[in-house]
Design an enzyme around this catalytic site. Structure first.
Site, PDB file in Angstrom:
ATOM      1  N   GLY A  11      33.621  44.142  46.399  1.00 15.27           N
ATOM      2  CA  GLY A  11      35.094  44.157  46.321  1.00 15.27           C
ATOM      3  C   GLY A  11      35.678  44.841  47.547  1.00 15.27           C
ATOM      4  N   ARG A  72      30.342  38.481  47.213  1.00 16.68           N
ATOM      5  CA  ARG A  72      29.180  38.967  46.466  1.00 16.68           C
ATOM      6  C   ARG A  72      28.137  37.863  46.593  1.00 16.68           C
ATOM      7  NH1 ARG A  72      33.606  40.937  42.740  1.00 16.68           N
ATOM      8  NH2 ARG A  72      33.636  43.170  43.074  1.00 16.68           N
ATOM      9  N   ASP A 103      28.083  50.099  45.177  1.00 17.44           N
ATOM     10  CA  ASP A 103      26.684  50.330  44.785  1.00 17.44           C
ATOM     11  C   ASP A 103      25.837  49.062  44.783  1.00 17.44           C
ATOM     12  OD1 ASP A 103      28.189  49.545  42.518  1.00 17.44           O
ATOM     13  OD2 ASP A 103      26.535  50.180  41.245  1.00 17.44           O
ATOM     14  N   THR A 126      34.846  51.481  48.211  1.00 16.28           N
ATOM     15  CA  THR A 126      35.237  50.959  46.899  1.00 16.28           C
ATOM     16  C   THR A 126      36.385  51.793  46.351  1.00 16.28           C
ATOM     17  OG1 THR A 126      34.613  50.766  44.558  1.00 16.28           O
ATOM     18  CG2 THR A 126      33.312  52.295  45.843  1.00 16.28           C
ATOM     19  N   ILE A 127      37.313  51.133  45.669  1.00 19.07           N
ATOM     20  CA  ILE A 127      38.434  51.886  45.089  1.00 19.07           C
ATOM     21  C   ILE A 127      37.985  52.717  43.885  1.00 19.07           C
ATOM     22  CG2 ILE A 127      40.176  50.227  45.871  1.00 19.07           C
ATOM     23  CD1 ILE A 127      40.374  49.282  42.893  1.00 19.07           C
ATOM     24  N   ASP A 128      36.783  52.418  43.354  1.00 22.92           N
ATOM     25  CA  ASP A 128      36.395  53.002  42.066  1.00 22.92           C
ATOM     26  C   ASP A 128      35.904  54.453  42.141  1.00 22.92           C
ATOM     27  OD1 ASP A 128      36.904  50.458  41.060  1.00 22.92           O
ATOM     28  OD2 ASP A 128      34.804  49.847  41.159  1.00 22.92           O
ATOM     29  N   ASP A 130      32.875  55.456  42.375  1.00 21.21           N
ATOM     30  CA  ASP A 130      31.783  55.550  41.399  1.00 21.21           C
ATOM     31  C   ASP A 130      30.428  55.675  42.080  1.00 21.21           C
ATOM     32  OD1 ASP A 130      31.784  53.052  42.516  1.00 21.21           O
ATOM     33  OD2 ASP A 130      31.544  51.950  40.642  1.00 21.21           O
ATOM     34  N   ARG A 172      36.303  49.770  37.144  1.00 22.95           N
ATOM     35  CA  ARG A 172      35.054  49.236  36.583  1.00 22.95           C
ATOM     36  C   ARG A 172      34.523  50.183  35.505  1.00 22.95           C
ATOM     37  NH1 ARG A 172      32.110  45.012  38.848  1.00 22.95           N
ATOM     38  NH2 ARG A 172      33.120  45.268  40.843  1.00 22.95           N
TER      39      ARG A 172
HETATM   40  O1  F6P Z   1      34.994  47.462  42.298  1.00 17.11           O
HETATM   41  C1  F6P Z   1      36.334  47.248  42.584  1.00 17.11           C
HETATM   42  C2  F6P Z   1      37.003  46.479  41.477  1.00 17.11           C
HETATM   43  O2  F6P Z   1      38.366  46.278  41.823  1.00 17.11           O
HETATM   44  C3  F6P Z   1      36.906  47.128  40.088  1.00 17.11           C
HETATM   45  O3  F6P Z   1      37.819  48.192  39.907  1.00 17.11           O
HETATM   46  C4  F6P Z   1      37.148  45.940  39.189  1.00 17.11           C
HETATM   47  O4  F6P Z   1      36.527  46.118  37.943  1.00 17.11           O
HETATM   48  C5  F6P Z   1      36.498  44.810  39.944  1.00 17.11           C
HETATM   49  O5  F6P Z   1      36.395  45.220  41.311  1.00 17.11           O
HETATM   50  C6  F6P Z   1      37.250  43.515  39.887  1.00 17.11           C
HETATM   51  O6  F6P Z   1      36.482  42.539  40.494  1.00 17.11           O
HETATM   52  P1  F6P Z   1      37.015  41.124  40.973  1.00 17.11           P
HETATM   53  O7  F6P Z   1      37.775  41.351  42.254  1.00 17.11           O
HETATM   54  O8  F6P Z   1      35.787  40.319  41.167  1.00 17.11           O
HETATM   55  O9  F6P Z   1      37.938  40.616  39.911  1.00 17.11           O
END
Ligand code: F6P
Length: 323
Positions: A11, A72, A103, A126-128, A130, A172
């Protein structure tokens, strides 16, 4: 070390561009050839690898998203995919790879660096937030600021109508965006995956609030909270407190975009610089973190998401300040 490559994977996160810029300019300063890879690992497999110059990264420090694009890539999880990636990198004589991502991206880099002789350095993007081994990740601060701007606006309309809002933020499996944005906006309740919330306790409190005429109520829910997200939380509240005027707002992908904050630009710049430095020093297969304002190396396999504890005192603060 002569030729290094940089990619962004997973992401996107605001500040990734600032990190790419730092890698490219630090590499060039040290007379390295720097290659950009489009679309993360997928770009290595498709040989979308191109030389970058100092001006390739002009005018990007302030931009969200990633100029290298991201993806991805399932193939990279397989040995055959990684072998093909190695062959493509070798075609360009690449002898160092810098991966900016989360990760999942580090898992790939870790396997790749064990199997093949191309050292990898990870930068946490990552914005998370984590990822273990760093106090923050590139993008977190911007995402939280985006969330608080939105929640402040929700508070205005909630206040005008005496409404209860249940607001869902990203993260996430982690609750940091919820925790930080909730505290910064004065939310009454914050629900995160790291700590079980009894929704019945919240409902009881809402009923008590109503008796003492507390008019605005904001509940910030992390998307990974086990209660099942904002819609489910609101459904149960409506069921038990039909007298409350309850609304839901899911902030979604706006949290991923926008111009990076000063904190994220600086974090990304320091980390990008440190990544090239590490490769030059012969430090391999680590993630660059910043801990207590100092550069910190964590072996790639240790950096992958470990469910982190959130100090219970944070929740005490929420309760006291919202009372
Ligand atoms: O890991 C970053 C994130 O924005 C999470 O906060 C979220 O769960 C996920 O990616 C969303 O993924 P996608 O962009 O594939 O919908």
């Amino acid at each position: 070390l002569n030729n290094i490559a940089v990619l962004t994977s997973g992401g996107d996160a605001p500040g990734m561009n600032a990190a790419v810029r730092a890698v490219v300019r630090t590499g060039i300063y040290h007379q390295l050839n720097v290659f950009g890879v489009m679309y993360g690992y997928r770009g290595i497999l498709k040989n979308e690898i191109f030389p970058m110059e100092s001006k390739s990264v002009a005018n990007i420090i302030q931009r969200g998203g990633t100029i290298l694009k991201t993806a991805r890539c399932k193939e990279f999880y397989e040995y055959e995919g990684r072998k093909k990636a190695y062959e493509n990198l070798k075609k360009h004589n690449i002898d160092g790879l810098i991966v900016i991502g989360g990760d999942g991206s580090f898992n790939g880099a870790q396997k790749f660096s064990q199997e093949f002789d191309i050292p990898c350095i990870g930068l946490p993007g990552t914005i998370d937030k984590d990822i273990a081994g760093t106090d923050s990740t590139i993008g977190f601060d911007t995402a939280v600021n985006t969330a608080i701007e939105a929640i402040d606006k929700i508070r205005d309309t909630a206040d005008a109508h005496d409404r209860l809002f249940v607001i869902e933020v990203m993260g996430r499996d982690a609750g940091y965006i919820a925790l930080h944005s909730g505290i910064a906006t004065g939310a009454e309740h914050i629900m995160v995956p790291e700590r079980k919330t009894e929704l019945n306790d919240i409902i009881e409190e809402l009923q008590a609030n109503e008796r003492r005429k507390k008019l605005v109520n904001l509940i910030v829910v992390a998307e990974g909270d086990e209660t099942g997200g904002a819609n489910e939380v609101a459904r149960r509240i409506k069921e038990s407190c039909p007298q409350l005027d309850t609304r839901v707002c899911i902030l979604g992908h706006i949290q991923r975009g926008g111009s990076p904050s000063c904190t994220d630009r600086i974090l990304a710049s320091r980390m990008g610089y440190a990544a090239v430095d590490a490769l030059l020093e012969g430090i391999h297969n680590v993630m660059i973190g910043i801990v207590n304002d100092k550069i910190h190396y964590t072996p790639l396999d240790k950096a992958v998401k470990a469910k982190q504890e959130i100090d219970p005192e944070w929740f005490k603060i929420v309760k006291i300040l919202a009372s």
